[in-house]
Motif scaffolding. Structure first.
Motif, PDB file in Angstrom:
ATOM      1  N   PHE A 552      29.949 -22.826  64.986  1.00 48.50           N
ATOM      2  CA  PHE A 552      31.010 -23.430  64.190  1.00 48.50           C
ATOM      3  C   PHE A 552      30.917 -25.070  64.695  1.00 48.50           C
ATOM      4  O   PHE A 552      30.617 -25.382  66.009  1.00 48.50           O
ATOM      5  CB  PHE A 552      32.520 -23.076  64.757  1.00 48.50           C
ATOM      6  CG  PHE A 552      32.588 -21.665  64.678  1.00 48.50           C
ATOM      7  CD1 PHE A 552      32.938 -21.124  63.237  1.00 48.50           C
ATOM      8  CD2 PHE A 552      32.440 -20.661  65.549  1.00 48.50           C
ATOM      9  CE1 PHE A 552      32.911 -19.767  62.998  1.00 48.50           C
ATOM     10  CE2 PHE A 552      32.645 -19.340  65.309  1.00 48.50           C
ATOM     11  CZ  PHE A 552      33.024 -18.849  63.990  1.00 48.50           C
ATOM     12  N   VAL A 553      31.047 -25.745  63.810  1.00 45.20           N
ATOM     13  CA  VAL A 553      30.749 -27.203  63.893  1.00 45.20           C
ATOM     14  C   VAL A 553      32.264 -27.768  63.797  1.00 45.20           C
ATOM     15  O   VAL A 553      32.720 -27.702  62.396  1.00 45.20           O
ATOM     16  CB  VAL A 553      29.891 -28.061  63.151  1.00 45.20           C
ATOM     17  CG1 VAL A 553      29.726 -29.545  63.450  1.00 45.20           C
ATOM     18  CG2 VAL A 553      28.386 -27.224  63.182  1.00 45.20           C
ATOM     19  N   VAL A 554      32.954 -28.266  64.671  1.00 47.40           N
ATOM     20  CA  VAL A 554      34.297 -28.867  64.276  1.00 47.40           C
ATOM     21  C   VAL A 554      34.281 -30.394  64.250  1.00 47.40           C
ATOM     22  O   VAL A 554      33.871 -31.275  65.183  1.00 47.40           O
ATOM     23  CB  VAL A 554      35.263 -28.518  65.617  1.00 47.40           C
ATOM     24  CG1 VAL A 554      36.748 -28.640  65.376  1.00 47.40           C
ATOM     25  CG2 VAL A 554      35.178 -26.781  65.848  1.00 47.40           C
ATOM     26  N   GLU A 555      34.965 -31.036  63.246  1.00 45.64           N
ATOM     27  CA  GLU A 555      35.111 -32.393  63.028  1.00 45.64           C
ATOM     28  C   GLU A 555      35.983 -32.893  62.077  1.00 45.64           C
ATOM     29  O   GLU A 555      36.694 -31.976  61.348  1.00 45.64           O
ATOM     30  CB  GLU A 555      33.482 -32.869  62.511  1.00 45.64           C
ATOM     31  CG  GLU A 555      33.034 -32.172  61.618  1.00 45.64           C
ATOM     32  CD  GLU A 555      31.681 -32.582  61.089  1.00 45.64           C
ATOM     33  OE1 GLU A 555      31.617 -33.844  61.086  1.00 45.64           O
ATOM     34  OE2 GLU A 555      30.770 -31.653  60.900  1.00 45.64           O
ATOM     35  N   GLN A 556      36.390 -33.965  62.134  1.00 40.33           N
ATOM     36  CA  GLN A 556      37.766 -34.501  61.583  1.00 40.33           C
ATOM     37  C   GLN A 556      37.064 -35.189  60.347  1.00 40.33           C
ATOM     38  O   GLN A 556      37.268 -36.428  60.454  1.00 40.33           O
ATOM     39  CB  GLN A 556      38.448 -35.186  62.304  1.00 40.33           C
ATOM     40  CG  GLN A 556      39.183 -34.375  63.690  1.00 40.33           C
ATOM     41  CD  GLN A 556      40.085 -35.017  64.474  1.00 40.33           C
ATOM     42  OE1 GLN A 556      41.225 -35.303  64.391  1.00 40.33           O
ATOM     43  NE2 GLN A 556      39.395 -35.163  65.639  1.00 40.33           N
ATOM     44  N   ASN A 557      36.629 -34.757  59.353  1.00 37.04           N
ATOM     45  CA  ASN A 557      36.102 -35.334  58.089  1.00 37.04           C
ATOM     46  C   ASN A 557      36.129 -34.149  56.956  1.00 37.04           C
ATOM     47  O   ASN A 557      35.953 -33.179  57.248  1.00 37.04           O
ATOM     48  CB  ASN A 557      34.808 -36.148  58.343  1.00 37.04           C
ATOM     49  CG  ASN A 557      33.863 -35.541  58.677  1.00 37.04           C
ATOM     50  OD1 ASN A 557      33.392 -34.615  58.082  1.00 37.04           O
ATOM     51  ND2 ASN A 557      33.350 -35.744  59.776  1.00 37.04           N
ATOM     52  N   ARG A 558      35.763 -34.579  55.793  1.00 43.90           N
ATOM     53  CA  ARG A 558      35.887 -33.582  54.864  1.00 43.90           C
ATOM     54  C   ARG A 558      34.539 -32.863  54.607  1.00 43.90           C
ATOM     55  O   ARG A 558      34.304 -31.841  54.286  1.00 43.90           O
ATOM     56  CB  ARG A 558      36.278 -34.098  53.576  1.00 43.90           C
ATOM     57  CG  ARG A 558      36.316 -33.392  52.178  1.00 43.90           C
ATOM     58  CD  ARG A 558      36.249 -33.887  51.066  1.00 43.90           C
ATOM     59  NE  ARG A 558      35.115 -34.838  50.630  1.00 43.90           N
ATOM     60  CZ  ARG A 558      34.983 -35.554  49.656  1.00 43.90           C
ATOM     61  NH1 ARG A 558      35.890 -35.817  48.888  1.00 43.90           N
ATOM     62  NH2 ARG A 558      33.618 -36.116  49.521  1.00 43.90           N
ATOM     63  N   ASP A 559      33.599 -33.700  54.898  1.00 42.56           N
ATOM     64  CA  ASP A 559      32.231 -33.448  54.349  1.00 42.56           C
ATOM     65  C   ASP A 559      31.274 -32.623  55.410  1.00 42.56           C
ATOM     66  O   ASP A 559      29.952 -32.403  55.270  1.00 42.56           O
ATOM     67  CB  ASP A 559      31.324 -34.591  53.790  1.00 42.56           C
ATOM     68  CG  ASP A 559      32.001 -35.107  52.459  1.00 42.56           C
ATOM     69  OD1 ASP A 559      32.847 -34.462  51.865  1.00 42.56           O
ATOM     70  OD2 ASP A 559      31.598 -36.164  52.186  1.00 42.56           O
TER      71      ASP A 559
END
Length: 614
Positions: A552-559
């Motif tokens: 899982f790659v958790v990040e705060q952006n849409r793309d």
């Protein structure tokens, strides 16, 4: 009354106010008073981009366990804004508490049956005590802090000590604030049941020697200790306070003790393009220089960033990211500039980026970035965001080794030139892709070169020959591989039980991720974790992915920008990388991360991997 939530040193209080009402200082006072009682807090200020009138929120996470990310959910809402009342009331957990100004009666339809109501006639109290309109507005905030101190068992002496520090030498202001605090305390004591709120603060000793500081302030101090002597910037939310803090620190630390002369230069340029131009010029001249900006500023700086990369001039850019695109959400947080910074400029261009998780790493990484920029002779980005930059966070104290020597990289001196050493400005002499440079004026007749953004050979001579261009580009790629070795390495956290699932995350996601991993573990969802701290990615990042069936790659952006970069840099089956994305402008929560990963894990555990991947 519904079943009331009960907790000691483990709850969330959210203040809903109107921007410009003077509530910010009162809400911070609330958070700091709990901190002074030895209980860790983590506040988040969610504010609008206008000056006055729009809604603003201040969320305080209180937890003796020391979690510093947002949990998700609200146990007590202090509802001071009629405009957002309905949405604010919706956020309260069942059994939670609604604290509001009960001066005017409100219909029962405005409340929820599954929450507990705490009404205090704040406006009536202030109107009976003060005649000045501004005083009424400001002291109403202090009065509700006083009432909350009774309800939550916050020691009033800690609040008074904070008043004393804030208004030292201004006794009139000190006395008036203490008076307002006592107005709230006295009313709550006389009119509210002592145990009606079962959320309580108890003295603890869990803060230790940690400090409470904003990331922008920490990065500015890191720039000072890291040897920056030039700062060029253009005001932009949320990075302006970084340059202002640098100025403040320089006034204390960068003046000659005997002459009083400033040993630094700070330039507020006419725009972002000019500011990065000044930084590049200073770096070319041998100074350590940086700029602070945000996404729109990076967009304007891109051409100069490409010049610095290809001409190989050191520069540091602290990007305090905010919501985009374009003007976007100036006062909301995101991790949405990764692609625009990693590959800024035209052609095959790549840049070094560092991802601090808290103010401590903002301090460390900004100082390290100045070393890396000099050593690699290239722009280096420190990728913070509004959540880290403009919110106070508990972190370990900053440490500086007084014996540390700045890494100025490969600089050829006049003595080297006189000794007959071969100087080729873009000549790779030892296989790491990094050439030697000279500072302007190093030698009267040797070591000079023409700095250009066009193609050149190893001796800085203009050339459009294909083979020359290829050699230069391959050397730059080699330098990029060197950067992967010397930049901050990823940190791994292993599950107590063997698992075929992993999670990758970075930056301001880290505090919420720490709690989410505990929640997942408690629910029997075992995952290994890797916190990426720099780009270019080092080998352990690829190894981690290959070790797991799903990551899982958790990040705060849409793309899924980090995910895209990982796929771009490594040869991978993209189906192994599962995006976990949060991008509404508020800091990500532990509950969001844990719920999303748990939901996806349930699917992968019941479906064969080959089928799930397809």
């Amino acid at each position: 009354m519904p079943q009331a939530l009960a907790a000691v040193n483990d709850f969330v209080v959210k203040f809903a106010n109107v921007n410009g009402s003077g509530s910010a200082s009162a809400n911070e006072l609330f958070a700091r008073s709990i901190l002074r009682m030895g209980v860790p807090v983590s506040p988040r200020n969610i504010f609008p981009s206008n000056i006055q009138g729009l809604p603003t929120w201040y969320e305080v996470r209180v937890t003796e366990k020391g979690y510093l990310g947002r949990r998700g959910g609200v146990d007590m809402m202090v509802a001071m804004n009629p405009q957002t009342w309905a949405e604010d009331v919706k956020e309260i957990e069942p059994g939670g508490y609604l604290f509001y100004d009960s001066t005017k009666p409100m219909p029962s339809s405005m409340f929820r049956e599954d929450i507990n109501i705490v009404g205090v006639p704040l406006t009536a109290i202030t109107n009976a005590t003060y005649t000045d309109a501004r005083q009424r507005q400001l002291f109403k905030n202090i009065i509700y802090v006083g009432a909350l101190s009774i309800l939550l068992d916050i020691d009033p002496e800690e609040i008074k000590k904070l008043f004393g520090e804030q208004f030292k030498g201004k006794e009139k202001l000190l006395d008036s604030n203490v008076k307002a605090l006592n107005l709230g305390r006295d009313w709550a004591t006389q009119h509210l049941e002592p145990g009606m709120v079962k959320l309580k603060v108890r003295r603890a000793n869990n803060v230790g020697n940690r400090i409470f500081v904003e990331g922008n302030n920490a990065a500015a101090l890191g720039a000072v200790y890291g040897g920056a002597t030039v700062c060029a910037w253009y005001p932009i939310t949320p990075s302006s306070s970084l340059a202002e803090a640098f100025q403040s620190h320089c006034k204390r630390l960068r003046h000659d003790k005997e002459t009083g002369k400033a040993k630094y230069a700070i330039v507020q340029a006419e725009d972002e393009l000019a500011s990065i131009g000044i930084v590049i010029g200073a770096g070319w001249n041998g100074s350590r220089a940086f700029t602070s900006t945000s996404g729109p500023g990076i967009s304007l700086m891109t051409e100069f960033i490409g010049l610095a990369s290809f001409a190989e001039v050191p520069a540091v850019l602290v990007n305090v990211q905010r919501g985009g695109p374009s003007t976007g959400m100036p006062t909301r947080t995101q991790q949405s500039d990764l692609l625009s910074c990693a590959y800024a400029s035209n052609g095959d261009t790549k840049h070094v980026m560092l991802f601090p998780e808290d103010p401590k790493e903002c301090f460390d990484f900004t100082a390290d970035a100045l070393d890396l920029a000099d050593r690699l002779q290239t722009p280096v980005f420190v990728m913070t965001d509004l959540d880290i930059g403009m919110n106070h966070r508990l972190c370990e104290p900053f440490v500086w080794d007084e014996k540390r020597v700045y890494d100025r990289g490969k600089v050829m001196t006049a003595a080297d030139l006189d000794a007959g050493k071969t100087f080729g400005r873009y000549l790779d002499v030892d296989g790491d892709g990094i050439p030697f440079r000279t500072y302007p004026g190093t030698h009267p007749t040797k070591g000079s070169y023409f700095t250009r953004g066009t193609t050149k050979d190893e001796f800085a001579r203009y050339s459009e020959e294909g083979a020359v261009y290829v050699r230069n580009m391959e050397r730059l790629q080699k330098k990029f591989h060197t950067a992967a070795r010397i930049a901050p390495q990823p940190l791994r956290y292993s599950s107590p039980k063997a698992t075929r699932f992993g999670v990758i995350y970075f930056g301001s996601t880290s505090p919420a991720m720490a709690e989410a991993l505990d929640h997942l573990e408690e629910a029997g969802n075992h995952v290994n974790a890797l916190r990426v701290r720099a780009f270019p990615f080092s080998q352990p990042v690829e190894d981690f992915i290959h070790e797991h069936d799903k990551v899982f790659v958790v990040e705060q952006n849409r793309d899924g920008q980090l995910r895209s970069m990982i796929m771009n840099e490594f040869t991978l089956d993209a189906r192994k990388l599962v995006p976990v994305l949060h991008y509404d402008g508020t800091p990500i929560t532990a509950r969001f991360i844990a719920a999303d990963i748990a939901k996806k894990l349930a699917q992968f555990k019941v479906v064969p991997f080959e089928k799930a991947a397809s």
